[in-house]
Scaffold this motif. Structure first.
Motif, PDB file in Angstrom:
ATOM      1  N   ALA A  88     -66.192  29.198 -78.050  1.00 26.30           N
ATOM      2  CA  ALA A  88     -67.437  28.751 -78.690  1.00 26.30           C
ATOM      3  C   ALA A  88     -68.447  28.332 -77.620  1.00 26.30           C
ATOM      4  O   ALA A  88     -69.640  28.653 -77.712  1.00 26.30           O
ATOM      5  N   ASN A  89     -67.963  27.638 -76.590  1.00 28.68           N
ATOM      6  CA  ASN A  89     -68.843  27.230 -75.489  1.00 28.68           C
ATOM      7  C   ASN A  89     -69.357  28.441 -74.711  1.00 28.68           C
ATOM      8  O   ASN A  89     -70.524  28.497 -74.322  1.00 28.68           O
ATOM      9  N   ILE A  90     -68.479  29.414 -74.473  1.00 29.30           N
ATOM     10  CA  ILE A  90     -68.880  30.619 -73.740  1.00 29.30           C
ATOM     11  C   ILE A  90     -69.930  31.396 -74.530  1.00 29.30           C
ATOM     12  O   ILE A  90     -70.973  31.796 -73.991  1.00 29.30           O
ATOM     13  N   VAL A  91     -69.661  31.628 -75.800  1.00 34.00           N
ATOM     14  CA  VAL A  91     -70.598  32.379 -76.639  1.00 34.00           C
ATOM     15  C   VAL A  91     -71.944  31.657 -76.715  1.00 34.00           C
ATOM     16  O   VAL A  91     -72.999  32.296 -76.718  1.00 34.00           O
ATOM     17  N   ALA A  92     -71.934  30.337 -76.721  1.00 37.62           N
ATOM     18  CA  ALA A  92     -73.199  29.585 -76.751  1.00 37.62           C
ATOM     19  C   ALA A  92     -74.059  29.922 -75.536  1.00 37.62           C
ATOM     20  O   ALA A  92     -75.285  29.995 -75.652  1.00 37.62           O
ATOM     21  N   THR A  93     -73.442  30.166 -74.378  1.00 35.55           N
ATOM     22  CA  THR A  93     -74.230  30.526 -73.191  1.00 35.55           C
ATOM     23  C   THR A  93     -74.834  31.916 -73.329  1.00 35.55           C
ATOM     24  O   THR A  93     -75.830  32.221 -72.685  1.00 35.55           O
ATOM     25  N   MET A  94     -74.234  32.753 -74.156  1.00 37.16           N
ATOM     26  CA  MET A  94     -74.753  34.109 -74.354  1.00 37.16           C
ATOM     27  C   MET A  94     -75.904  34.125 -75.342  1.00 37.16           C
ATOM     28  O   MET A  94     -76.706  35.045 -75.329  1.00 37.16           O
ATOM     29  N   ARG A  95     -75.980  33.123 -76.182  1.00 38.18           N
ATOM     30  CA  ARG A  95     -77.043  33.047 -77.182  1.00 38.18           C
ATOM     31  C   ARG A  95     -78.352  32.538 -76.593  1.00 38.18           C
ATOM     32  O   ARG A  95     -79.400  32.691 -77.199  1.00 38.18           O
ATOM     33  N   GLU A  96     -78.278  31.907 -75.434  1.00 39.83           N
ATOM     34  CA  GLU A  96     -79.473  31.324 -74.834  1.00 39.83           C
ATOM     35  C   GLU A  96     -80.452  32.413 -74.406  1.00 39.83           C
ATOM     36  O   GLU A  96     -80.044  33.456 -73.904  1.00 39.83           O
ATOM     37  N   PRO A  97     -81.744  32.169 -74.602  1.00 37.33           N
ATOM     38  CA  PRO A  97     -82.731  33.140 -74.130  1.00 37.33           C
ATOM     39  C   PRO A  97     -82.613  33.303 -72.616  1.00 37.33           C
ATOM     40  O   PRO A  97     -82.391  32.345 -71.894  1.00 37.33           O
ATOM     41  N   GLY A  98     -82.709  34.531 -72.153  1.00 41.29           N
ATOM     42  CA  GLY A  98     -82.636  34.795 -70.719  1.00 41.29           C
ATOM     43  C   GLY A  98     -81.252  34.596 -70.145  1.00 41.29           C
ATOM     44  O   GLY A  98     -81.100  34.297 -68.960  1.00 41.29           O
ATOM     45  N   SER A  99     -80.219  34.767 -70.970  1.00 39.56           N
ATOM     46  CA  SER A  99     -78.847  34.591 -70.516  1.00 39.56           C
ATOM     47  C   SER A  99     -78.580  35.429 -69.266  1.00 39.56           C
ATOM     48  O   SER A  99     -78.982  36.584 -69.170  1.00 39.56           O
ATOM     49  N   LEU A 100     -77.878  34.835 -68.318  1.00 35.74           N
ATOM     50  CA  LEU A 100     -77.593  35.550 -67.073  1.00 35.74           C
ATOM     51  C   LEU A 100     -76.540  36.628 -67.258  1.00 35.74           C
ATOM     52  O   LEU A 100     -76.346  37.472 -66.388  1.00 35.74           O
ATOM     53  N   TRP A 101     -75.860  36.661 -68.392  1.00 32.38           N
ATOM     54  CA  TRP A 101     -74.751  37.591 -68.565  1.00 32.38           C
ATOM     55  C   TRP A 101     -75.184  39.043 -68.579  1.00 32.38           C
ATOM     56  O   TRP A 101     -74.381  39.928 -68.275  1.00 32.38           O
ATOM     57  N   ARG A 102     -76.442  39.328 -68.895  1.00 29.57           N
ATOM     58  CA  ARG A 102     -76.902  40.724 -68.838  1.00 29.57           C
ATOM     59  C   ARG A 102     -76.788  41.274 -67.422  1.00 29.57           C
ATOM     60  O   ARG A 102     -76.597  42.467 -67.219  1.00 29.57           O
TER      61      ARG A 102
END
Length: 194
Positions: A88-102
């Motif tokens: 849940a914490n990991i997915v929350a970082t992916m929902r943020e605008p401008g996520s670095l995961w891209r």
């Protein structure tokens, strides 16, 4: 800060704004206030600097995987409850605008073109696998064996890359922590009923 740190901070900002491929050495120099020659002096190359900047960004983001802080995760080590909380914490970082995961997807696609960068990131990935085992199994990172990092840690890292790919490709249908946890529960149930 010195030039080395200024370059690293400038490279982080460039990565988040432009990505790996579109960031030039001149962009980093402009963003950091350092000079062009200092990239080679401190990092060897622009790509090596960008690789280190990416690793630093991921390390900074991974702090959010723990949620409120160490020892605050629900459930016992290795439990489905802990698994769900961490994801849940990991997915929350992916929902943020401008996520670095891209950036992860960009780096995966161009890995063969930059063998030096790939080698640097492969070392960081092994450390990340070790961190996953530590977080999810509740053991200090220094106590995670190479065998655990290479098996369980690699499993979690592979899951992470798949989740990143799905969130990058189509966030509307990408799995959340509940879906991942239910999938794992079904795998465990299927494996133990044989």
């Amino acid at each position: 800060m010195g030039h080395r740190e200024d370059l690293l901070e400038g490279a982080k900002r460039c990565l988040l704004e432009k990505g790996f491929v579109r960031t030039t050495a001149r962009d980093i120099v402009k963003e950091s206030g350092a000079n062009l020659a200092s990239i080679g002096y401190h990092y060897g190359s622009k790509d090596a600097l960008l690789a280190q900047a990416y690793v630093a960004l991921v390390e900074g983001e991974s702090v959010a995987f723990e949620g409120e802080g160490p020892g605050e995760l629900p459930g016992g080590p290795g439990s489905l409850e802990r698994f769900r909380a961490v994801w849940a914490n990991i997915v929350a970082t992916m929902r943020e605008p401008g996520s670095l995961w891209r950036l992860s997807m960009e780096i995966v696609v161009m890995g063969d073109q930059l063998p030096g960068v790939r080698d640097e990131l492969a070392r960081a990935q092994r450390q990340g696998s070790r961190g996953f085992v530590s977080l999810l199994m509740g053991v200090p990172e220094e106590d995670v064996t190479d065998a655990a990092a290479d098996t369980l840690g690699s499993f979690y890292s592979t899951l992470m890359l798949g989740v990143i790919a799905q969130w990058t490709f189509d966030p509307k249908t990408a799995p959340d922590a509940d879906a991942l946890t239910e999938g794992l529960r079904q795998i465990v149930e299927g494996a133990t009923n044989r």
